[in-house]
Design a protein around this motif. Sequence first.
Motif, mmCIF file in Angstrom:
data_model
loop_
_atom_site.group_PDB
_atom_site.id
_atom_site.type_symbol
_atom_site.label_atom_id
_atom_site.label_comp_id
_atom_site.label_asym_id
_atom_site.label_seq_id
_atom_site.Cartn_x
_atom_site.Cartn_y
_atom_site.Cartn_z
ATOM 1 N N ILE A 60 80.569 51.802 47.489
ATOM 2 C CA ILE A 60 80.728 50.734 46.506
ATOM 3 C C ILE A 60 79.393 50.394 45.863
ATOM 4 N N ILE A 61 78.350 50.216 46.674
ATOM 5 C CA ILE A 61 77.058 49.805 46.113
ATOM 6 C C ILE A 61 76.364 50.948 45.380
ATOM 7 N N SER A 62 76.798 52.192 45.608
ATOM 8 C CA SER A 62 76.133 53.322 44.956
ATOM 9 C C SER A 62 76.855 53.811 43.703
ATOM 10 N N SER A 63 78.169 54.000 43.785
ATOM 11 C CA SER A 63 78.819 54.686 42.663
ATOM 12 C C SER A 63 80.236 54.231 42.339
ATOM 13 N N TYR A 64 80.763 53.262 43.085
ATOM 14 C CA TYR A 64 82.163 52.886 42.870
ATOM 15 C C TYR A 64 82.399 52.286 41.483
ATOM 16 N N ALA A 65 81.365 51.608 40.958
ATOM 17 C CA ALA A 65 81.506 50.975 39.644
ATOM 18 C C ALA A 65 81.185 51.930 38.503
ATOM 19 N N LEU A 66 80.683 53.129 38.818
ATOM 20 C CA LEU A 66 80.270 54.063 37.764
ATOM 21 C C LEU A 66 81.404 54.475 36.814
ATOM 22 N N GLN A 88 75.132 62.096 25.537
ATOM 23 C CA GLN A 88 73.823 61.820 26.137
ATOM 24 C C GLN A 88 73.954 60.825 27.292
ATOM 25 N N ILE A 89 74.820 59.833 27.100
ATOM 26 C CA ILE A 89 75.064 58.861 28.175
ATOM 27 C C ILE A 89 75.719 59.552 29.371
ATOM 28 N N PHE A 90 76.624 60.479 29.090
ATOM 29 C CA PHE A 90 77.273 61.243 30.156
ATOM 30 C C PHE A 90 76.236 62.033 30.965
ATOM 31 N N LYS A 91 75.330 62.726 30.271
ATOM 32 C CA LYS A 91 74.304 63.516 30.963
ATOM 33 C C LYS A 91 73.356 62.617 31.748
ATOM 34 N N ALA A 92 72.997 61.469 31.155
ATOM 35 C CA ALA A 92 72.142 60.512 31.860
ATOM 36 C C ALA A 92 72.858 59.977 33.102
ATOM 37 N N GLY A 93 74.162 59.758 32.957
ATOM 38 C CA GLY A 93 74.959 59.285 34.084
ATOM 39 C C GLY A 93 75.004 60.297 35.222
ATOM 40 N N LEU A 94 75.084 61.596 34.877
ATOM 41 C CA LEU A 94 75.079 62.635 35.902
ATOM 42 C C LEU A 94 73.787 62.611 36.710
ATOM 43 N N LEU A 95 72.672 62.482 36.011
ATOM 44 C CA LEU A 95 71.382 62.428 36.706
ATOM 45 C C LEU A 95 71.276 61.171 37.573
ATOM 46 N N ALA A 134 79.524 63.288 51.421
ATOM 47 C CA ALA A 134 80.572 62.849 50.490
ATOM 48 C C ALA A 134 80.045 61.806 49.512
ATOM 49 N N LEU A 135 79.040 61.027 49.922
ATOM 50 C CA LEU A 135 78.461 60.018 49.024
ATOM 51 C C LEU A 135 77.817 60.674 47.806
ATOM 52 N N LEU A 136 77.100 61.765 48.023
ATOM 53 C CA LEU A 136 76.467 62.492 46.917
ATOM 54 C C LEU A 136 77.525 63.128 46.011
ATOM 55 N N ILE A 137 78.512 63.774 46.614
ATOM 56 C CA ILE A 137 79.555 64.445 45.821
ATOM 57 C C ILE A 137 80.334 63.422 45.000
ATOM 58 N N PHE A 138 80.690 62.306 45.631
ATOM 59 C CA PHE A 138 81.486 61.298 44.920
ATOM 60 C C PHE A 138 80.700 60.677 43.766
ATOM 61 N N SER A 139 79.394 60.506 43.921
ATOM 62 C CA SER A 139 78.587 59.919 42.849
ATOM 63 C C SER A 139 78.657 60.761 41.581
ATOM 64 N N ILE A 140 78.649 62.078 41.743
ATOM 65 C CA ILE A 140 78.768 62.977 40.587
ATOM 66 C C ILE A 140 80.199 62.981 40.067
ATOM 67 N N LEU A 141 81.149 63.014 40.993
ATOM 68 C CA LEU A 141 82.572 62.959 40.625
ATOM 69 C C LEU A 141 82.871 61.700 39.814
ATOM 70 N N ALA A 142 82.289 60.571 40.209
ATOM 71 C CA ALA A 142 82.525 59.290 39.535
ATOM 72 C C ALA A 142 82.089 59.338 38.070
ATOM 73 N N LEU A 233 65.953 58.730 28.583
ATOM 74 C CA LEU A 233 66.754 58.753 29.803
ATOM 75 C C LEU A 233 66.796 57.381 30.476
ATOM 76 N N PHE A 234 65.641 56.750 30.607
ATOM 77 C CA PHE A 234 65.595 55.460 31.302
ATOM 78 C C PHE A 234 66.287 54.351 30.508
ATOM 79 N N ASP A 235 66.332 54.502 29.181
ATOM 80 C CA ASP A 235 67.067 53.529 28.362
ATOM 81 C C ASP A 235 68.563 53.615 28.672
ATOM 82 N N TYR A 236 69.046 54.843 28.766
ATOM 83 C CA TYR A 236 70.460 55.031 29.096
ATOM 84 C C TYR A 236 70.755 54.554 30.516
#
Length: 538
Positions: A60-66, A88-95, A134-142, A233-236
Amino acid sequence: MVSTKKASNHMVVQGGILASASLIVRLIGFFYRIPLVNILGEEGMGYYSSSFEIYSFMLIISSYALPAALSKIISKKITLRKYKEAHQIFKAGLLLGAFVGLITSSVMYFQAQNLASLIGSPGSVHAMRALAPALLIFSILAVFRGYFQGMNTMVPTAISQIIEQVFNAIFSLVMAYALLGQGVAFGAAGGTLGTGIGTLFGLLFLIFVYRMARPYFGKRMASDRVSTVEDGLFDYWQIIVMTSVPMLIGSTAYNLSGLVDTVLFQRGLLFQGYEPAFVAGQYGILASKYKLILTLPISVASALAAASIPGITSLMAKKEYAAVQHRGKQAIKMVLLVSIPSAFGLAFLAEPILLMLFGAKNIEIASLLMRLGAMTVIFYSVSAICIGILQGLGMIRVPVHHSLVALGVKVVFMIILIYVFDFGLIGAVLSNIIFSGLVATMNYLSIEKKIHLNMDYRVSVMYPLIAGLMMGIVAMVVHMMVMAMSNSNVIGTLTAIMIGGLFYVILLIKIGGITEVELLIFPKGNKLVALAKRLRLM
């Protein structure tokens, strides 16, 4: 005007798709955990459930709201035809997702010993480490889910959720069984491995969909004459984080209750001098038998809540307040019509249901917990639909505040009942009743104050309560009669559930607790109405 109406209808349909997928996922989750309980036993499920509470909180604190945050940002860009900026926002979100996911998964893996000690479950270390990737995988999935939802299509997200849960169910059972020979703690770790594997398959599906759709996305970006793409990147990242934080606070508040249960309950029993293995077994009963059974009817309410948000939001935007009032009143009544008989059914058939699903071990205490806590089905279901309505009304902070207030009260009662009086499982259930009842009441009163629902409590509450009570008695008698004839608990329980459910519907119709219009709202409503008329019930 026509386009606005189409957009509104599209939103409702997409919301319904996601809600349906969510319900399917919850049903799969319910049914695969039954054999998992029988494989791991109560101690193993204690370790399994403890590790999941930590995983869920970190998720929840890492990626649930993504997904919701990215969906909101990207949807605005798509509306303005700024396709390049959206990408661009999508790519920034992936990183960002990969970065945050790497941190949280590393913390969970390398700090598993300390986290297990914190929650009073030293045997859950291996399960936590198995869950960490699973936390890392889910963050990208989100991020992928947020991107597709921002494109106003919920289908990829819905399918990926189902794929994720199917593979989770399969591998959780296989790995738990395979590793159980090395010890209960390793069996629990095997059960949690399925989560990461399922998440990976969900991610691979979305990557496949993205690659298939990339030419289409490329054409849209090539036609983009609006985007400036001047932000770095940091703006996004700042935009994504600032959008996520309010959603994050809400999600954290709603899910703190489970973590509080885990920590206070297990540490409370350790404080009373019980052995860690016994404590794990007690928590296994609470999490894998009591809470698991209650989850199923509450899942229906949660799905209805998710489906109600887009429609109410749309009506509020058009200032159709009478329609909002009607939709809200109808949604709450539908939830009561489902949750009240579910609660009575669980209370009257607690022992037969638990015996059918999990066997006779610790059946007395598990049945007692079920009878005591059955009413929380009503409270949590009402609370879930009220949260959906409040969000649709734009009152996002209100249920968060209510959850935190109720959580504070719950903590006080858990300390008194478990640490002072050593009530153990009974104390945990009683505290949960107080928490769920308080949240449901406060959420409902906030809606009543905002839009004046003017509920007919006689028809909406009293009639279902009367029909539910009578149904429970009939179901119990039917079970006793079938047991006397066949001596089969499975046949007796299933027969009692079917006859009890049919009795509830017939009695409710006869006393005027449900109308033809309301019956049409349920799945296969047309057939139900036709059958009721053929039987001269309507």
